[in-house]
Design an enzyme around this catalytic site. Structure first.
Site, PDB file in Angstrom:
ATOM      1  N   TYR A   1      -0.918   4.300  10.743  1.00 51.46           N
ATOM      2  CA  TYR A   1      -1.248   3.311  11.768  1.00 51.46           C
ATOM      3  C   TYR A   1      -0.012   3.135  12.654  1.00 51.46           C
ATOM      4  O   TYR A   1       1.102   2.963  12.151  1.00 51.46           O
ATOM      5  CB  TYR A   1      -1.612   1.965  11.141  1.00 51.46           C
ATOM      6  CG  TYR A   1      -2.947   1.952  10.437  1.00 51.46           C
ATOM      7  CD1 TYR A   1      -4.130   2.135  11.143  1.00 51.46           C
ATOM      8  CD2 TYR A   1      -3.034   1.745   9.062  1.00 51.46           C
ATOM      9  CE1 TYR A   1      -5.362   2.121  10.504  1.00 51.46           C
ATOM     10  CE2 TYR A   1      -4.254   1.734   8.412  1.00 51.46           C
ATOM     11  CZ  TYR A   1      -5.416   1.927   9.139  1.00 51.46           C
ATOM     12  OH  TYR A   1      -6.625   1.916   8.495  1.00 51.46           O
TER      13      TYR A   1
ATOM     14  N   LYS B   1       1.794   1.952   7.366  1.00 51.43           N
ATOM     15  CA  LYS B   1       2.187   1.157   8.535  1.00 51.43           C
ATOM     16  C   LYS B   1       3.131   1.937   9.436  1.00 51.43           C
ATOM     17  O   LYS B   1       3.711   2.949   9.035  1.00 51.43           O
ATOM     18  CB  LYS B   1       2.849  -0.147   8.095  1.00 51.43           C
ATOM     19  CG  LYS B   1       1.894  -1.107   7.409  1.00 51.43           C
ATOM     20  CD  LYS B   1       0.700  -1.469   8.301  1.00 51.43           C
ATOM     21  CE  LYS B   1       1.077  -2.266   9.525  1.00 51.43           C
ATOM     22  NZ  LYS B   1      -0.110  -2.548  10.386  1.00 51.43           N
TER      23      LYS B   1
ATOM     24  N   HIS C   1      -0.341   1.455  16.351  1.00 48.20           N
ATOM     25  CA  HIS C   1      -0.501   0.268  17.203  1.00 48.20           C
ATOM     26  C   HIS C   1       0.619   0.205  18.238  1.00 48.20           C
ATOM     27  O   HIS C   1       1.394  -0.759  18.299  1.00 48.20           O
ATOM     28  CB  HIS C   1      -0.525  -0.995  16.339  1.00 48.20           C
ATOM     29  CG  HIS C   1      -1.626  -1.008  15.307  1.00 48.20           C
ATOM     30  ND1 HIS C   1      -2.963  -1.049  15.650  1.00 48.20           N
ATOM     31  CD2 HIS C   1      -1.585  -0.961  13.948  1.00 48.20           C
ATOM     32  CE1 HIS C   1      -3.703  -1.036  14.546  1.00 48.20           C
ATOM     33  NE2 HIS C   1      -2.900  -0.980  13.512  1.00 48.20           N
TER      34      HIS C   1
ATOM     35  N   ARG D   1       0.837  -1.199   0.000  1.00 49.72           N
ATOM     36  CA  ARG D   1       0.000   0.000   0.000  1.00 49.72           C
ATOM     37  C   ARG D   1       0.876   1.254   0.000  1.00 49.72           C
ATOM     38  O   ARG D   1       2.086   1.190   0.167  1.00 49.72           O
ATOM     39  CB  ARG D   1      -0.917  -0.008   1.226  1.00 49.72           C
ATOM     40  CG  ARG D   1      -2.006  -1.054   1.177  1.00 49.72           C
ATOM     41  CD  ARG D   1      -2.751  -1.162   2.501  1.00 49.72           C
ATOM     42  NE  ARG D   1      -1.921  -1.721   3.564  1.00 49.72           N
ATOM     43  CZ  ARG D   1      -2.330  -1.928   4.807  1.00 49.72           C
ATOM     44  NH1 ARG D   1      -3.556  -1.576   5.162  1.00 49.72           N
ATOM     45  NH2 ARG D   1      -1.515  -2.463   5.711  1.00 49.72           N
TER      46      ARG D   1
ATOM     47  N   ASP E   1      -2.123  -7.126  15.261  1.00 41.28           N
ATOM     48  CA  ASP E   1      -1.423  -5.833  15.285  1.00 41.28           C
ATOM     49  C   ASP E   1      -1.595  -5.115  16.616  1.00 41.28           C
ATOM     50  O   ASP E   1      -0.892  -4.136  16.898  1.00 41.28           O
ATOM     51  CB  ASP E   1      -1.852  -4.938  14.120  1.00 41.28           C
ATOM     52  CG  ASP E   1      -3.340  -4.758  14.008  1.00 41.28           C
ATOM     53  OD1 ASP E   1      -4.071  -5.148  14.942  1.00 41.28           O
ATOM     54  OD2 ASP E   1      -3.794  -4.215  12.986  1.00 41.28           O
TER      55      ASP E   1
ATOM     56  N   GLU F   1      -5.686   4.563  13.884  1.00 40.84           N
ATOM     57  CA  GLU F   1      -6.608   3.611  14.503  1.00 40.84           C
ATOM     58  C   GLU F   1      -7.406   4.186  15.669  1.00 40.84           C
ATOM     59  O   GLU F   1      -8.354   3.535  16.130  1.00 40.84           O
ATOM     60  CB  GLU F   1      -5.862   2.346  14.954  1.00 40.84           C
ATOM     61  CG  GLU F   1      -4.876   2.539  16.090  1.00 40.84           C
ATOM     62  CD  GLU F   1      -3.466   2.847  15.621  1.00 40.84           C
ATOM     63  OE1 GLU F   1      -2.543   2.688  16.429  1.00 40.84           O
ATOM     64  OE2 GLU F   1      -3.290   3.245  14.441  1.00 40.84           O
TER      65      GLU F   1
END
Length: 372
Positions: free
Chosen positions: A94, A75, A96, A15, A270, A118
């Protein structure tokens, strides 16, 4: 504002933070967009498409990180990327962080402003930047599970929907949120036996209405989890506590009681995973077995279908990217409480409660950290 888009370097992550159409929107508002060479290759968007949209093509990620005021990724930054961050630079991706103390430590040390997709919220209380990828991952979970039920992939040789005279396989889904409801829709649609568990009745009621009773719903007591995990052919871990580590719902002892050849798909990996036996894997080496049960624990599942997932993600993130670029990060975060809810780290401080709790760090008030 200078907006940077580095190429994703996580294993088999195809992506890209901004698609060409999003770049064009930023350029039309007189922002400068710097895209690393080859960043869009995974979605079939060559450098020429980005140039046509008005972007400048950088020759390396170091150049992007050095020039950009706002970095838009998909990511979490890996160690080599975190080393390039600088004080006051804005990272929008993101993150996490709850199960990742090393990343948190490096982001705090960098002095950057880290905003997590998120945990950004909507006026309806939903998680709009997590939703599209949860929809993709939930749909993929059944596809992946079916693949590993096949005998050539060390499965027991079960066709999930069955055939006339042979009953279908059973899918147990832990969690009735976006991932769980998406997985249930696909599993029920192909004719599997579907059982969805959640600790709250209301999301189960929504699934029941959406699927017209084609999926059974059960409140997630310990007895119910044991009964339906041990009798399933596929178990999908779809639990979410926003920004926090996923609860461990399935113990090693329970995994050892499961059917041999059953498949666990831990979409919650994740955030640390909801099976005690889970550990992160990659698209290059996606599965491992524990007690004869196949575990699929790839944290970036949607990266396998980047054309769909990158566009879906941009549909959700672009309004927030535009706000950050148009207003500047301080004014944007001060003005928009929903965007501010995504702020995890600011000027060396943790500003999101669940992350602070998971990592054992002090919590700073977001508005105070922004002002400072």
């Amino acid at each position: 504002m200078k907006v940077g888009v580095p190429r994703e370097i996580k294993s088999h992550e195809y992506r890209v933070g901004l698609v060409p159409a999003s770049v064009r929107e930023l350029v039309a508002r007189e922002h400068e967009v710097i895209v690393e060479r080859g960043a869009g290759g995974g979605i079939g968007a060559p450098d020429e498409a980005y140039r046509a949209a008005g972007a400048r093509i950088a020759q390396s990620s170091a150049e992007v990180f050095a020039d950009a005021e706002l970095l838009v990724k998909v990511k979490e930054p890996l160690a080599e990327e975190r080393a390039l961050l600088r004080p006051g630079q804005v990272l929008f991706t993101y993150l996490h962080l709850a199960p990742d103390p090393d990343q948190a430590r490096d982001l705090l040390a960098s002095g950057c402003v880290a905003i997590a997709y998120e945990t950004v919220t909507s006026s309806q209380g939903t998680l709009p930047l997590l939703t599209p990828m949860s929809e993709v991952a939930g749909r993929m979970a059944i596809q992946v599970g079916m693949h590993y039920l096949e005998r050539p992939h060390s499965g027991p040789g079960i066709l999930l929907p069955g055939v006339p005279g042979v009953p279908p396989g059973k899918v147990t889904i832990l969690g009735a949120g976006v991932v769980g409801s998406s997985a249930a829709m696909i599993a029920a649609g192909i004719g599997a036996e579907v059982l969805v568990l959640d600790c709250s009745v209301e999301p189960l009621r929504r699934i029941d209405l959406r699927l017209g009773g084609r999926a059974k719903t059960v409140v997630a007591t310990r007895d119910a989890i044991e009964e339906h995990v041990t009798t399933a052919d596929i178990v999908v871990g779809a639990v979410l506590v926003a920004g926090a580590r996923a609860p461990r719902l399935v113990t090693r002892a329970l995994v050892e009681r499961m059917r041999r050849g059953a498949v666990l798909v831990d979409v919650a990996i994740d955030q640390g995973g909801c099976f005690e036996t889970s550990r992160p894997t990659t698209h290059a080496d996606p599965v491992f077995a524990v007690a004869g049960v196949t575990h699929y624990c790839v944290p970036n599942m949607p990266g396998a279908v980047p054309r769909t997932s990158a566009t879906a993600l941009n549909n959700a993130t672009l309004p927030f990217v535009l706000k950050l670029a148009d207003l500047g990060w301080k004014a944007a975060l001060q003005a928009d409480p929903h965007l501010r809810h995504g702020l995890s780290i600011c000027n060396g401080k943790v500003t999101y409660a669940a992350v602070a709790e998971a990592l054992g760090r002090p919590l700073a008030d977001p508005l105070t950290a922004i002002a400072g």
